[in-house]
Motif scaffolding. Structure first.
Motif, mmCIF file in Angstrom:
data_model
loop_
_atom_site.group_PDB
_atom_site.id
_atom_site.type_symbol
_atom_site.label_atom_id
_atom_site.label_comp_id
_atom_site.label_asym_id
_atom_site.label_seq_id
_atom_site.Cartn_x
_atom_site.Cartn_y
_atom_site.Cartn_z
ATOM 1 N N PRO A 99 8.123 -0.813 -0.550
ATOM 2 C CA PRO A 99 6.830 -0.888 0.318
ATOM 3 C C PRO A 99 7.314 -0.247 1.428
ATOM 4 C CG PRO A 99 8.105 -3.015 -0.441
ATOM 5 C CD PRO A 99 8.954 -1.931 -1.068
ATOM 6 N N PRO A 100 6.125 0.034 2.254
ATOM 7 C CA PRO A 100 6.583 0.592 3.639
ATOM 8 C C PRO A 100 7.664 -0.076 4.449
ATOM 9 C CG PRO A 100 4.138 0.599 2.994
ATOM 10 C CD PRO A 100 4.967 -0.211 1.970
ATOM 11 N N ILE A 109 -5.142 -6.578 -0.584
ATOM 12 C CA ILE A 109 -4.745 -7.572 0.463
ATOM 13 C C ILE A 109 -5.542 -8.942 0.287
ATOM 14 C CG2 ILE A 109 -6.637 -6.864 1.849
ATOM 15 C CD1 ILE A 109 -4.838 -6.974 4.519
ATOM 16 N N ASP A 110 -4.725 -10.071 0.578
ATOM 17 C CA ASP A 110 -4.940 -11.326 0.374
ATOM 18 C C ASP A 110 -6.119 -11.672 1.787
ATOM 19 O OD1 ASP A 110 -5.710 -13.981 0.283
ATOM 20 O OD2 ASP A 110 -3.534 -14.522 -0.594
ATOM 21 N N ILE A 111 -7.409 -11.594 1.348
ATOM 22 C CA ILE A 111 -8.169 -11.824 2.443
ATOM 23 C C ILE A 111 -8.037 -13.362 3.244
ATOM 24 C CG2 ILE A 111 -10.524 -11.911 3.177
ATOM 25 C CD1 ILE A 111 -11.056 -9.765 1.148
ATOM 26 N N SER A 112 -7.523 -14.117 2.678
ATOM 27 C CA SER A 112 -7.321 -15.675 3.216
ATOM 28 C C SER A 112 -6.198 -15.644 4.075
ATOM 29 C CB SER A 112 -7.173 -16.595 2.328
ATOM 30 O OG SER A 112 -6.121 -16.312 1.524
ATOM 31 N N LYS A 113 -5.436 -14.493 3.955
ATOM 32 C CA LYS A 113 -4.019 -14.547 5.076
ATOM 33 C C LYS A 113 -4.495 -13.657 6.109
ATOM 34 C CE LYS A 113 -0.745 -15.893 1.338
ATOM 35 N NZ LYS A 113 0.069 -15.156 0.300
ATOM 36 N N THR A 130 0.562 -1.003 -0.015
ATOM 37 C CA THR A 130 0.140 -0.141 0.005
ATOM 38 C C THR A 130 0.693 1.246 -0.199
ATOM 39 O OG1 THR A 130 -1.633 1.240 1.213
ATOM 40 C CG2 THR A 130 -0.015 0.292 2.545
ATOM 41 N N TYR A 131 0.264 2.345 -0.122
ATOM 42 C CA TYR A 131 0.895 3.524 -0.018
ATOM 43 C C TYR A 131 1.133 3.790 1.488
ATOM 44 C CZ TYR A 131 2.213 8.465 -0.387
ATOM 45 O OH TYR A 131 3.074 9.731 -0.092
ATOM 46 N N ILE A 132 2.447 4.420 1.701
ATOM 47 C CA ILE A 132 2.670 4.410 3.161
ATOM 48 C C ILE A 132 1.967 5.156 4.255
ATOM 49 C CG2 ILE A 132 4.177 6.673 2.796
ATOM 50 C CD1 ILE A 132 6.503 5.183 4.830
ATOM 51 N N ALA A 133 1.062 6.077 3.577
ATOM 52 C CA ALA A 133 0.140 6.686 4.598
ATOM 53 C C ALA A 133 -0.915 5.914 5.094
ATOM 54 C CB ALA A 133 -0.603 7.696 3.393
ATOM 55 N N SER A 134 -1.254 5.040 4.754
ATOM 56 C CA SER A 134 -2.092 3.802 5.271
ATOM 57 C C SER A 134 -1.243 3.511 6.781
ATOM 58 C CB SER A 134 -2.470 2.431 4.580
ATOM 59 O OG SER A 134 -2.559 2.973 3.158
ATOM 60 N N VAL A 135 -0.167 3.305 6.348
ATOM 61 C CA VAL A 135 0.688 2.589 7.796
ATOM 62 C C VAL A 135 0.811 3.859 8.637
ATOM 63 C CG1 VAL A 135 2.710 1.517 8.454
ATOM 64 C CG2 VAL A 135 1.760 0.990 5.946
ATOM 65 N N LEU A 136 1.325 4.950 8.070
ATOM 66 C CA LEU A 136 1.450 6.141 8.901
ATOM 67 C C LEU A 136 0.284 6.422 9.857
ATOM 68 C CD1 LEU A 136 3.315 8.516 6.450
ATOM 69 C CD2 LEU A 136 4.296 7.458 8.313
#
Ligand SMILES: *Cc1c(COP(=O)(O)O)cnc(C)c1O
Length: 368
Positions: free
Chosen positions: A319-320, A115-119, A88-94
């Motif tokens: 990646p972040p 995102i892999d929902i099964s994981k 994802t873009y780093i903003a989600s993580v920030l």
């Protein structure tokens, strides 16, 4: 040069309407917390059918305020975990780490990039309080499985809807699929302002009230401060522009689908892997914020296109968890995310790209 995104051309479509409104705001003498913001909040709320919309200053703030709201309401506490896509873009993580919460990364599905929902389930612990989904590149990621997982473990679903305004899952718009959502109206997004802007949506009255206050110094009534808030308001000028452009978003997104469909039909090169999607023209699960291809020869391909005056971008090259800012996570093994970061390339796409430009892009992609 074929630009990756011609913002000037995109906004000039609405030149007269926008210029008139900018003058109206200027002359009104009222620049913050006014009628245009209220109107935009109502318009967006009607568009996505979500009860509450709060205009804020940008997309990162929208996400940050959702989590801050949950902290203030006691739904979460510092040190709790939030599941987030590694890709994802780093903003989600920030938005997570800024609130003293812990991001827990989940690998993507290599075909949708989402995102892999099964994981997800294997990453849930007693500290997990939310799943942040990101409708990456404009493609919805949602399922009954995700809903029941959230229900079973009492997790909030937060949508990072920065890239997917107007997308739908089973006739429900993104931004109204989970418990709360953050929107970005950064100029290059599908609904872009003339500067920074964002919004939060939710059907949760308590959360909406908390966020509205938090974005305004923590105050519901002037000079009475319930929370230690921030200043994160949407201004009248941006709201005025967004009110105009929101009227055209469906039409604009449909043009993006036509461009995507044209790429999908015409790019033919064994060195290039195309995004996989069924029934591109009618499929409302994708609004094509970005058209992302994969290639093992990505860097050469980008150079080749550049030499032929075609501008492309990479979303995202690092990646972040591999960023210096998150060196604490650098040992994590997230091989799918890392492979994607070496292979993805975003082609020019917008409602304003011409047939002539598309033809040229395709000729060079097929010749590579
Ligand atoms: C753009 C974006 C954001 C941040 O939005 P800003 O308005 O730039 O702060 C957050 N998440 C994703 C996935 C984005 O693409």
């Amino acid at each position: 040069m074929i630009k990756f995104l011609d913002l000037q051309k995109i906004n000039l479509q609405y030149q007269q309407e926008i210029e008139e409104e900018l003058i109206n705001v200027f002359r009104s003498g009222w620049y913050l917390l006014g009628d245009r913001v209220k109107t935009f909040e109502n318009n967006l709320s009607n568009y996505i059918k979500s009860k509450y919309v709060i205009g804020v200053s940008n997309g990162l703030e929208a996400l940050r305020l959702i989590l801050k709201g949950y902290l203030e309401l006691g739904v979460m506490e510092h040190g709790d975990e939030v599941i987030v896509p590694a890709n994802t873009y780093i903003a989600s993580v920030l938005s997570i780490s800024e609130n003293g919460l812990i991001p827990v990364f989940v690998e993507p599905d290599p075909y949708t990039f989402n995102i892999d929902i099964s994981k997800i389930q294997e990453k849930i612990t007693s500290k997990t309080k939310a799943i942040m989904i990101v409708h990456l590149y404009g493609q919805v990621v949602f399922s009954e499985e995700l809903k029941s997982l959230a229900k079973k473990y009492k997790l909030k679903i937060i949508e990072d809807n920065a890239q997917a305004i107007g997308a739908e899952w089973k006739e429900n718009k993104t931004g109204n699929l989970g418990d709360a959502a953050g929107f970005s109206f950064y100029p290059g997004k599908n609904l872009g302002a003339l500067g920074d802007a964002g919004a939060v949506s939710t059907n949760d009255a308590e959360l909406a009230q908390a966020i509205k206050a938090l974005a305004n110094y923590g105050s519901q009534k002037k000079y009475i401060n319930k929370y230690r808030g921030v200043n994160s308001r949407l201004d009248e000028i941006q709201a005025a522009v967004l009110n105009i452009k929101l009227k055209y978003i469906d039409q604009d997104n449909q043009k993006r689908r036509e461009v995507a469909n044209y790429y999908l039909q015409n790019i033919k090169n064994s060195k290039i892997e195309l995004p996989k999607i069924e029934d591109c023209l009618k499929n409302k699960e994708h609004v094509w914020h970005l058209f992302v291809i994969r290639s093992k020869y990505r860097d050469n391909l980008q150079g080749y296109l550049q030499n032929n005056n075609i501008q492309t971008l990479i979303h995202y090259p690092i990646p972040p968890h591999k960023q210096e800012a998150y060196s604490i996570y650098s040992q994590l093994q997230l091989p799918i995310t890392e492979t994607l970061s070496r292979e993805v390339l975003s082609l020019p796409i917008s409602s304003q790209i011409t047939q002539e430009e598309l033809t040229k892009v395709i000729i060079h992609l097929n010749q590579f």
